[in-house]
Design a protein around this motif. Sequence first.
Motif, PDB file in Angstrom:
ATOM      1  N   GLU A  52       0.827  -1.205   0.000  1.00  0.00           N
ATOM      2  CA  GLU A  52       0.000   0.000   0.000  1.00  0.00           C
ATOM      3  C   GLU A  52       0.865   1.260   0.000  1.00  0.00           C
ATOM      4  OE1 GLU A  52      -2.887   2.132   3.148  1.00  0.00           O
ATOM      5  OE2 GLU A  52      -3.558   0.138   2.519  1.00  0.00           O
ATOM      6  N   LYS A  53       1.919   1.250   0.795  1.00  0.00           N
ATOM      7  CA  LYS A  53       2.809   2.415   0.860  1.00  0.00           C
ATOM      8  C   LYS A  53       3.457   2.671  -0.506  1.00  0.00           C
ATOM      9  CE  LYS A  53       6.719   4.383   3.317  1.00  0.00           C
ATOM     10  NZ  LYS A  53       7.764   4.195   4.314  1.00  0.00           N
ATOM     11  N   ILE A  54       3.923   1.625  -1.152  1.00  0.00           N
ATOM     12  CA  ILE A  54       4.548   1.760  -2.477  1.00  0.00           C
ATOM     13  C   ILE A  54       3.543   2.314  -3.478  1.00  0.00           C
ATOM     14  CG2 ILE A  54       5.501   0.455  -4.431  1.00  0.00           C
ATOM     15  CD1 ILE A  54       6.768  -1.428  -2.272  1.00  0.00           C
ATOM     16  N   MET A  55       2.357   1.712  -3.522  1.00  0.00           N
ATOM     17  CA  MET A  55       1.345   2.110  -4.494  1.00  0.00           C
ATOM     18  C   MET A  55       0.870   3.544  -4.269  1.00  0.00           C
ATOM     19  SD  MET A  55      -1.997  -0.074  -5.529  1.00  0.00           S
ATOM     20  CE  MET A  55      -3.084   0.416  -6.850  1.00  0.00           C
ATOM     21  N   PHE A  56       0.591   3.885  -3.028  1.00  0.00           N
ATOM     22  CA  PHE A  56       0.076   5.220  -2.743  1.00  0.00           C
ATOM     23  C   PHE A  56       1.143   6.299  -2.940  1.00  0.00           C
ATOM     24  CE2 PHE A  56      -3.454   2.816  -1.523  1.00  0.00           C
ATOM     25  CZ  PHE A  56      -4.537   3.657  -1.380  1.00  0.00           C
ATOM     26  N   THR A  57       2.398   5.975  -2.713  1.00  0.00           N
ATOM     27  CA  THR A  57       3.484   6.922  -2.991  1.00  0.00           C
ATOM     28  C   THR A  57       3.571   7.206  -4.489  1.00  0.00           C
ATOM     29  OG1 THR A  57       4.729   6.235  -1.033  1.00  0.00           O
ATOM     30  CG2 THR A  57       5.972   7.336  -2.783  1.00  0.00           C
ATOM     31  N   LYS A  58       3.477   6.160  -5.289  1.00  0.00           N
ATOM     32  CA  LYS A  58       3.502   6.328  -6.746  1.00  0.00           C
ATOM     33  C   LYS A  58       2.316   7.164  -7.214  1.00  0.00           C
ATOM     34  CE  LYS A  58       6.090   2.164  -7.907  1.00  0.00           C
ATOM     35  NZ  LYS A  58       7.142   2.750  -8.715  1.00  0.00           N
ATOM     36  N   GLN A  59       1.128   6.869  -6.683  1.00  0.00           N
ATOM     37  CA  GLN A  59      -0.061   7.626  -7.056  1.00  0.00           C
ATOM     38  C   GLN A  59       0.110   9.100  -6.757  1.00  0.00           C
ATOM     39  OE1 GLN A  59      -3.165   4.048  -6.017  1.00  0.00           O
ATOM     40  NE2 GLN A  59      -3.179   5.787  -4.704  1.00  0.00           N
ATOM     41  N   GLU A  60       0.583   9.398  -5.559  1.00  0.00           N
ATOM     42  CA  GLU A  60       0.739  10.797  -5.155  1.00  0.00           C
ATOM     43  C   GLU A  60       1.766  11.508  -6.031  1.00  0.00           C
ATOM     44  OE1 GLU A  60      -0.589  14.007  -3.487  1.00  0.00           O
ATOM     45  OE2 GLU A  60      -1.454  12.054  -3.040  1.00  0.00           O
ATOM     46  N   ASP A  61       2.853  10.824  -6.373  1.00  0.00           N
ATOM     47  CA  ASP A  61       3.884  11.396  -7.239  1.00  0.00           C
ATOM     48  C   ASP A  61       3.297  11.768  -8.605  1.00  0.00           C
ATOM     49  OD1 ASP A  61       6.508  12.160  -8.073  1.00  0.00           O
ATOM     50  OD2 ASP A  61       6.764  10.190  -9.023  1.00  0.00           O
ATOM     51  N   ILE A  62       2.522  10.873  -9.176  1.00  0.00           N
ATOM     52  CA  ILE A  62       1.912  11.111 -10.490  1.00  0.00           C
ATOM     53  C   ILE A  62       0.922  12.269 -10.412  1.00  0.00           C
ATOM     54  CG2 ILE A  62       0.388  10.103 -12.245  1.00  0.00           C
ATOM     55  CD1 ILE A  62       1.750   7.342 -11.400  1.00  0.00           C
ATOM     56  N   LEU A  63       0.080  12.280  -9.389  1.00  0.00           N
ATOM     57  CA  LEU A  63      -0.904  13.354  -9.236  1.00  0.00           C
ATOM     58  C   LEU A  63      -0.235  14.704  -9.032  1.00  0.00           C
ATOM     59  CD1 LEU A  63      -3.431  11.425  -7.003  1.00  0.00           C
ATOM     60  CD2 LEU A  63      -3.850  12.211  -9.334  1.00  0.00           C
ATOM     61  N   GLN A  64       0.846  14.734  -8.246  1.00  0.00           N
ATOM     62  CA  GLN A  64       1.577  15.980  -8.029  1.00  0.00           C
ATOM     63  C   GLN A  64       2.158  16.505  -9.349  1.00  0.00           C
ATOM     64  OE1 GLN A  64       2.132  17.788  -5.095  1.00  0.00           O
ATOM     65  NE2 GLN A  64       0.626  16.457  -4.129  1.00  0.00           N
ATOM     66  N   LYS A  65       2.769  15.611 -10.133  1.00  0.00           N
ATOM     67  CA  LYS A  65       3.339  16.016 -11.426  1.00  0.00           C
ATOM     68  C   LYS A  65       2.293  16.578 -12.357  1.00  0.00           C
ATOM     69  CE  LYS A  65       7.345  13.013 -11.400  1.00  0.00           C
ATOM     70  NZ  LYS A  65       7.998  11.809 -11.919  1.00  0.00           N
ATOM     71  N   ALA A  66       1.060  16.089 -12.237  1.00  0.00           N
ATOM     72  CA  ALA A  66      -0.031  16.562 -13.094  1.00  0.00           C
ATOM     73  C   ALA A  66      -0.744  17.789 -12.511  1.00  0.00           C
ATOM     74  CB  ALA A  66      -1.038  15.443 -13.304  1.00  0.00           C
ATOM     75  N   GLY A  67      -0.307  18.219 -11.326  1.00  0.00           N
ATOM     76  CA  GLY A  67      -0.915  19.398 -10.712  1.00  0.00           C
ATOM     77  C   GLY A  67      -2.245  19.139 -10.015  1.00  0.00           C
ATOM     78  N   LEU A  68      -2.551  17.874  -9.726  1.00  0.00           N
ATOM     79  CA  LEU A  68      -3.779  17.551  -9.005  1.00  0.00           C
ATOM     80  C   LEU A  68      -3.442  17.347  -7.531  1.00  0.00           C
ATOM     81  CD1 LEU A  68      -5.577  15.128 -11.484  1.00  0.00           C
ATOM     82  CD2 LEU A  68      -6.209  17.472 -10.900  1.00  0.00           C
ATOM     83  N   ILE A  69      -3.321  18.479  -6.836  1.00  0.00           N
ATOM     84  CA  ILE A  69      -2.920  18.441  -5.439  1.00  0.00           C
ATOM     85  C   ILE A  69      -4.140  18.539  -4.542  1.00  0.00           C
ATOM     86  CG2 ILE A  69      -0.600  19.322  -5.863  1.00  0.00           C
ATOM     87  CD1 ILE A  69      -1.632  22.081  -5.139  1.00  0.00           C
ATOM     88  N   ARG A  70      -3.928  18.168  -3.284  1.00  0.00           N
ATOM     89  CA  ARG A  70      -5.037  18.229  -2.311  1.00  0.00           C
ATOM     90  C   ARG A  70      -5.347  19.657  -1.957  1.00  0.00           C
ATOM     91  NH1 ARG A  70      -6.041  13.350   0.817  1.00  0.00           N
ATOM     92  NH2 ARG A  70      -4.869  11.710  -0.165  1.00  0.00           N
TER      93      ARG A  70
END
Length: 176
Positions: free
Chosen positions: A158-176
């Motif tokens: 879960e930690k690996i997957m969610f870290t990757k997800q957050e990295d991709i979303l950040q690069k695309a500018g979809l931040i919280r």
Amino acid sequence: MASVDLTLEWSSEQEVREITTEFATKLEELLRLAGELEGVTAGEVALTFVDDEAIHELNKQYRGMDKPTDVLSFAMSEFGEDEIQINYEDEEEADIEEGEGSVSESFIEPLGDIIISVPRAIAQAEDYGHSVERELGFLFVHGFLHLIGYDHQSEEEEKIMFTKQEDILQKAGLIR
């Protein structure tokens, strides 16, 4: 860097005001970023937006869970021991002429299907205090990572997957 030739085909079984032309472009960007991060250079992802009733039925039918969920992924490359894997790239017979191009030239390998419940995404965006676009993007990236083999059955996964997800979303500018 290798060229990324990932395609996104999406459809909606309901009216989704959040899916604008700009957001469809953002989904394509998320797919490209995730593909680059994971070394997935080609393939097609089918994305369908549904309501809670439709995803509930799919969840019950395919996962044995009698409740709605936010996202489902159905990978095309999950091969069990009794299934035959077809490798189109190594078969010269796949070059059968069809119109202007050959089958191998026009064939895009399907990576799988992602189904997202829009009502659930809207509710979760409210719960988490971020935009619906960010939640839909999160669910899409989550689904894509499942298509290519990631899971979150253990805390480490879960930690690996969610870290990757957050990295991709950040690069695309979809931040919280």
